[in-house]
Design a protein around this motif. Sequence first.
Motif, PDB file in Angstrom:
ATOM      1  N   ASN A 151       0.609  -1.726   0.396  1.00  0.00           N
ATOM      2  CA  ASN A 151       0.105   0.320  -0.069  1.00  0.00           C
ATOM      3  C   ASN A 151       1.700   1.701   0.074  1.00  0.00           C
ATOM      4  O   ASN A 151       0.462   2.543  -0.120  1.00  0.00           O
ATOM      5  N   GLU A 152       2.035   1.632  -0.461  1.00  0.00           N
ATOM      6  CA  GLU A 152       3.197   2.332   0.032  1.00  0.00           C
ATOM      7  C   GLU A 152       2.917   2.957  -1.416  1.00  0.00           C
ATOM      8  O   GLU A 152       3.125   4.167  -1.123  1.00  0.00           O
ATOM      9  N   HIS A 153       3.110   2.440  -2.308  1.00  0.00           N
ATOM     10  CA  HIS A 153       3.780   2.571  -3.006  1.00  0.00           C
ATOM     11  C   HIS A 153       2.466   2.819  -4.580  1.00  0.00           C
ATOM     12  O   HIS A 153       1.900   1.484  -4.439  1.00  0.00           O
ATOM     13  N   THR A 154       2.233   3.691  -5.433  1.00  0.00           N
ATOM     14  CA  THR A 154       1.385   3.093  -7.067  1.00  0.00           C
ATOM     15  C   THR A 154       2.297   2.956  -7.672  1.00  0.00           C
ATOM     16  O   THR A 154       2.367   4.857  -8.013  1.00  0.00           O
ATOM     17  N   PHE A 155       2.077   2.429  -8.361  1.00  0.00           N
ATOM     18  CA  PHE A 155       2.500   3.183 -10.415  1.00  0.00           C
ATOM     19  C   PHE A 155       1.771   3.344 -10.609  1.00  0.00           C
ATOM     20  O   PHE A 155       0.933   2.419 -11.300  1.00  0.00           O
ATOM     21  N   ALA A 156       1.517   4.552 -11.512  1.00  0.00           N
ATOM     22  CA  ALA A 156       0.250   4.957 -12.079  1.00  0.00           C
ATOM     23  C   ALA A 156       0.769   5.145 -13.850  1.00  0.00           C
ATOM     24  O   ALA A 156       1.687   6.575 -13.553  1.00  0.00           O
ATOM     25  N   VAL A 157       0.028   4.512 -13.969  1.00  0.00           N
ATOM     26  CA  VAL A 157       0.840   4.758 -15.586  1.00  0.00           C
ATOM     27  C   VAL A 157      -0.358   5.399 -16.184  1.00  0.00           C
ATOM     28  O   VAL A 157      -1.828   5.208 -16.720  1.00  0.00           O
ATOM     29  N   CYS A 158       0.184   6.714 -16.906  1.00  0.00           N
ATOM     30  CA  CYS A 158      -0.531   7.466 -17.997  1.00  0.00           C
ATOM     31  C   CYS A 158      -0.495   6.744 -19.754  1.00  0.00           C
ATOM     32  O   CYS A 158       0.273   5.756 -20.389  1.00  0.00           O
ATOM     33  N   ALA A 159      -1.730   6.403 -19.846  1.00  0.00           N
ATOM     34  CA  ALA A 159      -2.614   5.464 -21.499  1.00  0.00           C
ATOM     35  C   ALA A 159      -2.213   6.642 -22.480  1.00  0.00           C
ATOM     36  O   ALA A 159      -3.522   7.326 -21.975  1.00  0.00           O
ATOM     37  N   TYR A 160      -2.365   6.393 -23.680  1.00  0.00           N
ATOM     38  CA  TYR A 160      -2.767   7.450 -24.506  1.00  0.00           C
ATOM     39  C   TYR A 160      -2.998   6.490 -25.804  1.00  0.00           C
ATOM     40  O   TYR A 160      -2.266   5.909 -26.614  1.00  0.00           O
ATOM     41  N   LYS A 161      -4.295   6.576 -25.741  1.00  0.00           N
ATOM     42  CA  LYS A 161      -4.465   6.283 -27.462  1.00  0.00           C
ATOM     43  C   LYS A 161      -4.094   4.582 -27.582  1.00  0.00           C
ATOM     44  O   LYS A 161      -4.655   3.999 -26.701  1.00  0.00           O
TER      45      LYS A 161
END
Length: 261
Positions: free
Chosen positions: A2-12
């Motif tokens: 719960n400490e860390h998140t990879f937030a992936v920015c996806a486009y098209k």
Amino acid sequence: MNEHTFAVCAYKESPYLEECIESLKGQSVRSNILIATSTPNEYIKNIAEKNNIPYFINEGEGGITQDWNFAYSCAESKYITIAHQDDIYEKDYLKTALDAIHKAKHPLIFFSDYFEVRDGKRVTSNKLLQIKRIMLLPMRIKAFQSVRWVRRRILSMGSPICCPSVTFVTENLPKVVFENHYRACEDWEAWEKLSKKKGEFLYSTKLLMGHRIHEESETTAAIGDNKRSREEYEMFCKFWPKFIAKFIFKFYSKGQNSNQL
């Protein structure tokens, strides 16, 4: 976890998105992963469902900084890495980041050295990468990582920090990290803002992630329409009088060629 998140920015419909996800799932330390997009489509949705990853749609204003800030806001963890859909991460990226953060007194960000991915091949050294490593030499000394004057002097000569290599320590940062101002220098502008704050810029010399260079990347597009040059000059003016900024920019702008295919 719960400490860390990879937030992936996806486009098209990026053909590299799934490879990015696989590199995040393969980390030696487990993390939360989410996908955020302002261009929802079945391709992204199917990849999210296939990998059992939460999928968030930005229904507000789109754009590179808006998308990054939205992805950042979707994560509910102390530490966040905004992963770009085309890039890949070495299995010990997160382990190294968390080890450094846990040992620091008041960390702001962690970032690492990186390699480029060109035509599917790892490029660990070229002119641009070498210059960035030279610029970051002072950051190898731990005592300098908390000295505002040192990091501002580094940033006054350009931006050697690779944005997708950065992990943000949210409790020590403003709620909004990226300003809706630039298209190509939005990360440099953020580092300039954060460099004024009390705390540490943690740096690892390990090549912990791969930044993909290809024709459809935002960096390549910005160079193609000359927006990057205009923005870089404005950034230099944040540190120097205009006549000095022009002089430095003439040399710095030559490095743009390394982002061309």
